[in-house]
Motif scaffolding. Structure first.
Motif, mmCIF file in Angstrom:
data_model
loop_
_atom_site.group_PDB
_atom_site.id
_atom_site.type_symbol
_atom_site.label_atom_id
_atom_site.label_comp_id
_atom_site.label_asym_id
_atom_site.label_seq_id
_atom_site.Cartn_x
_atom_site.Cartn_y
_atom_site.Cartn_z
ATOM 1 N N ARG A 178 10.767 -9.760 12.266
ATOM 2 C CA ARG A 178 11.761 -10.101 11.954
ATOM 3 C C ARG A 178 12.602 -11.014 12.610
ATOM 4 N NH1 ARG A 178 15.080 -5.718 8.352
ATOM 5 N NH2 ARG A 178 13.333 -5.783 6.453
ATOM 6 N N GLY A 190 6.865 -11.293 6.708
ATOM 7 C CA GLY A 190 6.513 -11.111 5.498
ATOM 8 C C GLY A 190 6.445 -9.625 5.250
ATOM 9 N N ARG A 191 5.033 -9.138 4.902
ATOM 10 C CA ARG A 191 4.530 -8.635 4.763
ATOM 11 C C ARG A 191 5.111 -7.195 5.846
ATOM 12 N NH1 ARG A 191 -0.037 -6.539 5.975
ATOM 13 N NH2 ARG A 191 -1.503 -8.170 7.017
ATOM 14 N N ALA A 195 6.799 -6.615 8.994
ATOM 15 C CA ALA A 195 8.416 -6.229 8.512
ATOM 16 C C ALA A 195 8.692 -4.941 7.718
ATOM 17 C CB ALA A 195 9.194 -7.574 8.674
ATOM 18 N N GLY A 196 8.453 -4.936 6.342
ATOM 19 C CA GLY A 196 8.846 -4.331 5.164
ATOM 20 C C GLY A 196 7.335 -3.096 5.231
ATOM 21 N N GLU A 197 6.473 -2.910 5.725
ATOM 22 C CA GLU A 197 5.304 -2.563 5.862
ATOM 23 C C GLU A 197 5.381 -1.386 6.580
ATOM 24 O OE1 GLU A 197 1.479 -3.488 4.900
ATOM 25 O OE2 GLU A 197 1.215 -3.893 3.288
ATOM 26 N N ARG A 218 7.957 2.050 6.189
ATOM 27 C CA ARG A 218 6.892 2.924 5.644
ATOM 28 C C ARG A 218 5.377 3.718 5.680
ATOM 29 N NH1 ARG A 218 8.544 -1.616 2.191
ATOM 30 N NH2 ARG A 218 6.473 -2.019 1.826
ATOM 31 N N MET A 237 9.940 -3.537 13.292
ATOM 32 C CA MET A 237 10.236 -4.597 11.592
ATOM 33 C C MET A 237 11.231 -5.208 12.533
ATOM 34 S SD MET A 237 13.289 -3.392 8.761
ATOM 35 C CE MET A 237 14.600 -2.602 10.267
#
Length: 78
Positions: free
Chosen positions: A42, A15-16, A18-20, A23, A38
């Motif tokens: 995933r 989760g964290r 892959a989202g960060e 950005r 990413m």
């Protein structure tokens, strides 16, 4: 069986990160590398879901913690 359970747990933390990754302002990460990170993370999450299905099909429990995973997590955060 324990090894399969541990492997499933290790693959499940997508989760964290892959989202960060997309950005991130780290200059070492260009757009292609951010996308690669990413996608890689995933894919690890997909492996975790497949292993969880296998464990459930075998009527084996899915573990949430074990000692070496906890030590690794602690070392990452400190």
């Amino acid at each position: 069986m324990r090894a399969l359970q541990c492997f499933q747990l290790e693959e499940s933390g997508e989760g964290r990160v892959a989202g960060e990754a997309p950005r991130s302002s780290d200059p070492a990460l260009d757009d292609a590398l951010k996308t690669s990170v990413m996608l890689y993370v995933r894919e690890e999450g997909r492996h975790a879901r497949e292993l969880a299905r296998l464990l459930r099909a075998m009527d084996e429990p899915i573990i949430r913690k074990y000692m070496s995973e906890q030590l690794f997590e602690h070392s990452r955060r400190n």
